[in-house]
Design a protein around this motif. Structure first.
Motif, PDB file in Angstrom:
ATOM      1  N   GLY A  13       0.822  -1.205   0.000  1.00 37.44           N
ATOM      2  CA  GLY A  13       0.000   0.000   0.000  1.00 37.44           C
ATOM      3  C   GLY A  13       0.848   1.244   0.000  1.00 37.44           C
ATOM      4  O   GLY A  13       2.079   1.175  -0.115  1.00 37.44           O
ATOM      5  N   SER A  14       0.173   2.389   0.134  1.00 34.96           N
ATOM      6  CA  SER A  14       0.893   3.658   0.171  1.00 34.96           C
ATOM      7  C   SER A  14       1.203   4.067   1.606  1.00 34.96           C
ATOM      8  O   SER A  14       2.225   4.699   1.870  1.00 34.96           O
ATOM      9  CB  SER A  14       0.062   4.754  -0.503  1.00 34.96           C
ATOM     10  OG  SER A  14      -0.358   4.317  -1.769  1.00 34.96           O
ATOM     11  N   LEU A  41       4.638   1.222  -1.421  1.00 36.63           N
ATOM     12  CA  LEU A  41       4.905   1.488  -2.841  1.00 36.63           C
ATOM     13  C   LEU A  41       5.565   2.853  -3.004  1.00 36.63           C
ATOM     14  O   LEU A  41       5.058   3.863  -2.508  1.00 36.63           O
ATOM     15  CB  LEU A  41       3.597   1.473  -3.637  1.00 36.63           C
ATOM     16  CG  LEU A  41       3.749   1.892  -5.108  1.00 36.63           C
ATOM     17  CD1 LEU A  41       4.508   0.826  -5.896  1.00 36.63           C
ATOM     18  CD2 LEU A  41       2.401   2.159  -5.739  1.00 36.63           C
ATOM     19  N   GLY A  76       7.967  -1.024  -8.915  1.00 42.72           N
ATOM     20  CA  GLY A  76       7.750  -2.036  -9.955  1.00 42.72           C
ATOM     21  C   GLY A  76       6.526  -2.863  -9.648  1.00 42.72           C
ATOM     22  O   GLY A  76       5.696  -2.488  -8.807  1.00 42.72           O
ATOM     23  N   LEU A  77       6.445  -4.009 -10.296  1.00 42.47           N
ATOM     24  CA  LEU A  77       5.273  -4.866 -10.152  1.00 42.47           C
ATOM     25  C   LEU A  77       5.265  -5.555  -8.792  1.00 42.47           C
ATOM     26  O   LEU A  77       6.271  -6.136  -8.362  1.00 42.47           O
ATOM     27  CB  LEU A  77       5.272  -5.941 -11.235  1.00 42.47           C
ATOM     28  CG  LEU A  77       4.589  -5.667 -12.568  1.00 42.47           C
ATOM     29  CD1 LEU A  77       4.632  -6.916 -13.433  1.00 42.47           C
ATOM     30  CD2 LEU A  77       3.144  -5.206 -12.390  1.00 42.47           C
ATOM     31  N   LEU A  78       4.104  -5.516  -8.175  1.00 41.18           N
ATOM     32  CA  LEU A  78       3.957  -6.145  -6.857  1.00 41.18           C
ATOM     33  C   LEU A  78       4.250  -7.646  -6.913  1.00 41.18           C
ATOM     34  O   LEU A  78       4.883  -8.197  -6.011  1.00 41.18           O
ATOM     35  CB  LEU A  78       2.525  -5.882  -6.362  1.00 41.18           C
ATOM     36  CG  LEU A  78       2.112  -6.519  -5.054  1.00 41.18           C
ATOM     37  CD1 LEU A  78       3.010  -6.069  -3.895  1.00 41.18           C
ATOM     38  CD2 LEU A  78       0.656  -6.197  -4.744  1.00 41.18           C
ATOM     39  N   ARG A  92      -4.882  -7.738   1.619  1.00 44.99           N
ATOM     40  CA  ARG A  92      -5.495  -6.440   1.376  1.00 44.99           C
ATOM     41  C   ARG A  92      -6.670  -6.282   2.339  1.00 44.99           C
ATOM     42  O   ARG A  92      -7.357  -7.262   2.678  1.00 44.99           O
ATOM     43  CB  ARG A  92      -5.998  -6.336  -0.075  1.00 44.99           C
ATOM     44  CG  ARG A  92      -4.909  -6.230  -1.105  1.00 44.99           C
ATOM     45  CD  ARG A  92      -4.156  -4.923  -1.104  1.00 44.99           C
ATOM     46  NE  ARG A  92      -4.946  -3.829  -1.644  1.00 44.99           N
ATOM     47  CZ  ARG A  92      -4.528  -2.553  -1.615  1.00 44.99           C
ATOM     48  NH1 ARG A  92      -3.382  -2.227  -1.056  1.00 44.99           N
ATOM     49  NH2 ARG A  92      -5.296  -1.598  -2.109  1.00 44.99           N
ATOM     50  N   TYR A 102     -12.421  -2.319  -7.072  1.00 42.58           N
ATOM     51  CA  TYR A 102     -11.000  -2.049  -7.292  1.00 42.58           C
ATOM     52  C   TYR A 102     -10.139  -3.217  -6.795  1.00 42.58           C
ATOM     53  O   TYR A 102      -9.219  -3.680  -7.478  1.00 42.58           O
ATOM     54  CB  TYR A 102     -10.671  -0.750  -6.549  1.00 42.58           C
ATOM     55  CG  TYR A 102      -9.226  -0.373  -6.391  1.00 42.58           C
ATOM     56  CD1 TYR A 102      -8.415  -0.130  -7.497  1.00 42.58           C
ATOM     57  CD2 TYR A 102      -8.663  -0.207  -5.121  1.00 42.58           C
ATOM     58  CE1 TYR A 102      -7.089   0.257  -7.329  1.00 42.58           C
ATOM     59  CE2 TYR A 102      -7.338   0.184  -4.951  1.00 42.58           C
ATOM     60  CZ  TYR A 102      -6.562   0.414  -6.059  1.00 42.58           C
ATOM     61  OH  TYR A 102      -5.257   0.787  -5.906  1.00 42.58           O
ATOM     62  N   MET A 106      -7.791  -5.839  -8.985  1.00 43.56           N
ATOM     63  CA  MET A 106      -6.356  -5.984  -8.691  1.00 43.56           C
ATOM     64  C   MET A 106      -5.997  -7.433  -8.356  1.00 43.56           C
ATOM     65  O   MET A 106      -4.981  -7.955  -8.814  1.00 43.56           O
ATOM     66  CB  MET A 106      -5.974  -5.074  -7.517  1.00 43.56           C
ATOM     67  CG  MET A 106      -5.135  -3.941  -7.983  1.00 43.56           C
ATOM     68  SD  MET A 106      -4.372  -2.937  -6.741  1.00 43.56           S
ATOM     69  CE  MET A 106      -5.165  -3.174  -5.238  1.00 43.56           C
ATOM     70  N   MET A 109      -5.974  -9.454 -11.531  1.00 49.30           N
ATOM     71  CA  MET A 109      -4.813  -9.118 -12.371  1.00 49.30           C
ATOM     72  C   MET A 109      -3.549  -9.752 -11.768  1.00 49.30           C
ATOM     73  O   MET A 109      -2.737 -10.348 -12.492  1.00 49.30           O
ATOM     74  CB  MET A 109      -4.648  -7.597 -12.478  1.00 49.30           C
ATOM     75  CG  MET A 109      -3.422  -7.181 -13.268  1.00 49.30           C
ATOM     76  SD  MET A 109      -3.391  -7.836 -14.966  1.00 49.30           S
ATOM     77  CE  MET A 109      -4.317  -6.583 -15.815  1.00 49.30           C
ATOM     78  N   ASN A 110      -3.421  -9.655 -10.446  1.00 46.18           N
ATOM     79  CA  ASN A 110      -2.242 -10.260  -9.807  1.00 46.18           C
ATOM     80  C   ASN A 110      -2.248 -11.781  -9.960  1.00 46.18           C
ATOM     81  O   ASN A 110      -1.202 -12.393 -10.143  1.00 46.18           O
ATOM     82  CB  ASN A 110      -2.168  -9.840  -8.324  1.00 46.18           C
ATOM     83  CG  ASN A 110      -1.674  -8.413  -8.170  1.00 46.18           C
ATOM     84  OD1 ASN A 110      -0.879  -7.929  -8.982  1.00 46.18           O
ATOM     85  ND2 ASN A 110      -2.140  -7.719  -7.155  1.00 46.18           N
TER      86      ASN A 110
HETATM   87  O1  PNS Z   1      -2.787   1.787  -0.747  1.00 44.67           O
HETATM   88  P1  PNS Z   1      -3.081   1.627  -2.200  1.00 44.67           P
HETATM   89  O2  PNS Z   1      -2.672   2.873  -2.937  1.00 44.67           O
HETATM   90  O3  PNS Z   1      -4.491   1.233  -2.465  1.00 44.67           O
HETATM   91  O4  PNS Z   1      -2.174   0.418  -2.768  1.00 44.67           O
HETATM   92  C1  PNS Z   1      -2.168   0.098  -4.127  1.00 44.67           C
HETATM   93  C2  PNS Z   1      -1.043  -0.920  -4.458  1.00 44.67           C
HETATM   94  C3  PNS Z   1       0.284  -0.441  -3.925  1.00 44.67           C
HETATM   95  C4  PNS Z   1      -1.386  -2.244  -3.821  1.00 44.67           C
HETATM   96  C5  PNS Z   1      -1.017  -1.065  -6.005  1.00 44.67           C
HETATM   97  O5  PNS Z   1      -0.997   0.197  -6.605  1.00 44.67           O
HETATM   98  C6  PNS Z   1       0.186  -1.879  -6.501  1.00 44.67           C
HETATM   99  O6  PNS Z   1       0.287  -3.046  -6.251  1.00 44.67           O
HETATM  100  N1  PNS Z   1       1.130  -1.196  -7.186  1.00 44.67           N
HETATM  101  C7  PNS Z   1       2.355  -1.792  -7.678  1.00 44.67           C
HETATM  102  C8  PNS Z   1       2.369  -1.905  -9.210  1.00 44.67           C
HETATM  103  C9  PNS Z   1       1.560  -3.105  -9.648  1.00 44.67           C
HETATM  104  O7  PNS Z   1       1.889  -4.237  -9.400  1.00 44.67           O
HETATM  105  N2  PNS Z   1       0.430  -2.807 -10.333  1.00 44.67           N
HETATM  106  C10 PNS Z   1      -0.488  -3.811 -10.792  1.00 44.67           C
HETATM  107  C11 PNS Z   1      -1.492  -4.124  -9.703  1.00 44.67           C
HETATM  108  S1  PNS Z   1      -2.737  -5.226 -10.231  1.00 44.67           S
END
Ligand code: PNS
Length: 167
Positions: A13-14, A41, A76-78, A92, A102, A106, A109-110
């Motif tokens: 997260g942020s 991040l 970069g990519l999580l 999460r 949202y 995510m 996608m992950n």
């Molecule tokens: O606290 P947030 O801003 O909701 O967190 C969002 C976060 C950090 C989980 C997301 O933006 C992320 O994973 N960013 C890293 C780049 C990435 O992997 N993007 C594709 C996510 S499906």
């Protein structure tokens, strides 16, 4: 003796700033996983209120007594970061139905990117369901009370920033 690999989870997260809702999720996660890495991040497109060093220091301070919790930054990519850390779970928080769309997107996608990595949703205590970092910053900046909604160290740092700005 168990030969199972340690269960490592990433809580990304942020965290700008860490709220009591985040603390609640991290505590719950730390009781389930051997290690929960709170992964901040680094987003070059956003100017944060708290620097990455401040955010790491806050998390370390709040969880100094909890050996299951670590704090790090990532970019970069999580899913790549999770793989690097040998993590098998992404944590999460889900506060309300409004978070779901949202988060669902995510998580899928992950999963598409890393099928072996499982997203686990956790609900914070209901008293934190309305708390977000964005609202904390807005309410505090406009003179509202945020005590109890963020850890005391965050409240102190918010006040210090406000004082420094007034000078
Ligand atoms: O606290 P947030 O801003 O909701 O967190 C969002 C976060 C950090 C989980 C997301 O933006 C992320 O994973 N960013 C890293 C780049 C990435 O992997 N993007 C594709 C996510 S499906």
């Amino acid at each position: 003796m168990s030969s199972q690999a340690p269960r490592i989870a990433i809580y990304p997260g942020s965290f700008d700033p860490l709220t009591s809702g985040h603390v609640d999720i991290i505590e719950r996660g730390s009781r389930i996983f051997d290690k929960i890495i709170v992964a901040i991040l680094i987003n070059a497109e956003k100017v944060p209120l708290f620097s990455e060093e401040e955010r790491i220091a806050i998390i370390k301070d709040v969880f100094k007594g909890n050996k299951h919790v670590q704090a790090e930054t990532f970019n970069g990519l999580l899913v790549d970061y999770a793989q690097e850390k040998n993590a098998t779970v992404l944590v999460r928080g889900l506060r309300a139905v409004s978070d779901f769309e949202y988060e669902f997107q995510m998580a899928l996608m992950n999963r598409h990117l890393a099928p072996g990595l499982e997203t686990v949703f956790m609900m914070p205590d209901e008293k934190y369901t309305f708390v977000s970092s964005r609202l904390i910053k807005e309410v505090f900046t406009l003179g509202g009370e945020v005590a109890g909604l963020v850890p005391p160290v965050v409240e102190q740092k918010l006040r210090a920033k406000q004082k420094a700005k007034r000078k």
